[in-house]
Design a protein around this motif. Structure first.
Motif, mmCIF file in Angstrom:
data_model
loop_
_atom_site.group_PDB
_atom_site.id
_atom_site.type_symbol
_atom_site.label_atom_id
_atom_site.label_comp_id
_atom_site.label_asym_id
_atom_site.label_seq_id
_atom_site.Cartn_x
_atom_site.Cartn_y
_atom_site.Cartn_z
ATOM 1 N N THR A 108 52.884 -29.714 -30.269
ATOM 2 C CA THR A 108 51.528 -30.250 -30.440
ATOM 3 C C THR A 108 50.645 -29.096 -30.886
ATOM 4 O OG1 THR A 108 51.187 -29.903 -28.075
ATOM 5 C CG2 THR A 108 51.771 -32.117 -28.748
ATOM 6 N N LEU A 109 50.673 -28.856 -32.176
ATOM 7 C CA LEU A 109 49.954 -27.723 -32.750
ATOM 8 C C LEU A 109 48.447 -27.938 -32.668
ATOM 9 C CD1 LEU A 109 52.271 -27.290 -35.874
ATOM 10 C CD2 LEU A 109 52.293 -25.956 -33.758
ATOM 11 N N PRO A 110 47.702 -26.817 -32.602
ATOM 12 C CA PRO A 110 46.243 -26.929 -32.425
ATOM 13 C C PRO A 110 45.558 -27.750 -33.504
ATOM 14 C CG PRO A 110 46.912 -24.667 -32.951
ATOM 15 C CD PRO A 110 48.152 -25.429 -32.625
ATOM 16 N N GLU A 111 46.116 -27.739 -34.712
ATOM 17 C CA GLU A 111 45.474 -28.481 -35.796
ATOM 18 C C GLU A 111 46.073 -29.878 -35.965
ATOM 19 O OE1 GLU A 111 47.450 -25.968 -36.002
ATOM 20 O OE2 GLU A 111 48.803 -26.062 -37.710
ATOM 21 N N ALA A 112 47.087 -30.186 -35.153
ATOM 22 C CA ALA A 112 47.749 -31.484 -35.287
ATOM 23 C C ALA A 112 46.956 -32.565 -34.563
ATOM 24 C CB ALA A 112 49.161 -31.404 -34.710
ATOM 25 N N THR A 113 47.116 -33.775 -35.029
ATOM 26 C CA THR A 113 46.390 -34.884 -34.404
ATOM 27 C C THR A 113 47.336 -35.781 -33.614
ATOM 28 O OG1 THR A 113 46.627 -36.126 -36.445
ATOM 29 C CG2 THR A 113 44.569 -34.935 -36.153
ATOM 30 N N ASN A 114 48.517 -35.245 -33.289
ATOM 31 C CA ASN A 114 49.493 -36.068 -32.571
ATOM 32 C C ASN A 114 49.459 -35.830 -31.068
ATOM 33 O OD1 ASN A 114 50.605 -33.499 -32.422
ATOM 34 N ND2 ASN A 114 52.699 -34.212 -32.634
ATOM 35 N N ALA A 115 48.461 -35.108 -30.576
ATOM 36 C CA ALA A 115 48.435 -34.746 -29.165
ATOM 37 C C ALA A 115 47.392 -35.550 -28.389
ATOM 38 C CB ALA A 115 48.125 -33.260 -29.026
ATOM 39 N N LEU A 116 47.790 -35.951 -27.188
ATOM 40 C CA LEU A 116 46.856 -36.598 -26.274
ATOM 41 C C LEU A 116 46.833 -35.805 -24.973
ATOM 42 C CD1 LEU A 116 48.146 -39.074 -28.093
ATOM 43 C CD2 LEU A 116 46.756 -40.436 -26.534
ATOM 44 N N ILE A 117 45.690 -35.794 -24.307
ATOM 45 C CA ILE A 117 45.572 -35.058 -23.046
ATOM 46 C C ILE A 117 44.866 -35.907 -22.001
ATOM 47 C CG2 ILE A 117 45.492 -32.737 -24.049
ATOM 48 C CD1 ILE A 117 42.421 -32.867 -23.795
ATOM 49 N N CYS A 118 45.099 -35.551 -20.725
ATOM 50 C CA CYS A 118 44.324 -36.155 -19.646
ATOM 51 C C CYS A 118 43.258 -35.135 -19.244
ATOM 52 C CB CYS A 118 45.227 -36.512 -18.472
ATOM 53 S SG CYS A 118 45.716 -35.083 -17.492
ATOM 54 N N SER A 119 42.494 -35.451 -18.222
ATOM 55 C CA SER A 119 41.396 -34.561 -17.857
ATOM 56 C C SER A 119 41.892 -33.242 -17.274
ATOM 57 C CB SER A 119 40.467 -35.260 -16.862
ATOM 58 O OG SER A 119 41.147 -35.479 -15.650
ATOM 59 N N PHE A 120 43.179 -33.175 -16.894
ATOM 60 C CA PHE A 120 43.753 -31.931 -16.382
ATOM 61 C C PHE A 120 44.519 -31.187 -17.466
ATOM 62 C CE2 PHE A 120 43.379 -34.670 -12.645
ATOM 63 C CZ PHE A 120 42.634 -33.842 -11.815
ATOM 64 N N GLU A 121 44.386 -31.649 -18.693
ATOM 65 C CA GLU A 121 45.032 -31.021 -19.844
ATOM 66 C C GLU A 121 46.545 -31.171 -19.841
ATOM 67 O OE1 GLU A 121 43.372 -27.151 -19.292
ATOM 68 O OE2 GLU A 121 41.748 -27.503 -20.697
ATOM 69 N N CYS A 122 47.062 -32.155 -19.103
ATOM 70 C CA CYS A 122 48.456 -32.504 -19.302
ATOM 71 C C CYS A 122 48.537 -32.999 -20.740
ATOM 72 C CB CYS A 122 48.888 -33.629 -18.360
ATOM 73 S SG CYS A 122 48.533 -33.321 -16.612
ATOM 74 N N THR A 123 49.552 -32.548 -21.462
ATOM 75 C CA THR A 123 49.592 -32.798 -22.899
ATOM 76 C C THR A 123 50.831 -33.580 -23.300
ATOM 77 O OG1 THR A 123 48.392 -30.734 -23.242
ATOM 78 C CG2 THR A 123 49.518 -31.656 -25.151
#
Ligand SMILES: [Zn+2]
Ligand SMILES: [Zn+2]
Length: 83
Positions: free
Chosen positions: A16-31
């Motif tokens: 999940t690269l910083p510029e990628a849009t394929n990442a989702l997170i929760c409020s604790f930054e679980c990715t």
């Protein structure tokens, strides 16, 4: 404090690269990647929080604000089959 921007999906290890849009997170930054998040109905398996699309970080900011490189993947993956 800025987002940790974890480098991979906790379930399947997909990058999940910083510029990628394929990442989702929760409020604790679980990715998680988009695919795993969809399988989990956008609910974080760790904290049961809602997973939302992670904002991207522009490349020119990565020097000053580097992202996490620590890969954290659950040894047994996420139980995506559990509904
Ligand atoms: Zn995944
Ligand atoms: Zn979570």
């Amino acid at each position: 404090m800025s987002l940790l921007m974890k480098p991979c999906c906790e379930c399947c290890g997909t990058a999940t690269l910083p510029e990628a849009t394929n990442a989702l997170i929760c409020s604790f930054e679980c990715t998680f990647c988009k695919k795993c998040a969809a399988l989990m109905n956008s609910v974080c398996p760790n904290c049961r929080g809602t997973l939302v699309a992670r904002p991207t970080r522009a490349a020119h900011l990565l020097d000053r604000h580097p992202v996490s490189t620590k890969r954290e993947v659950k040894s047994n993956g996420c139980d995506a089959n559990e509904v």
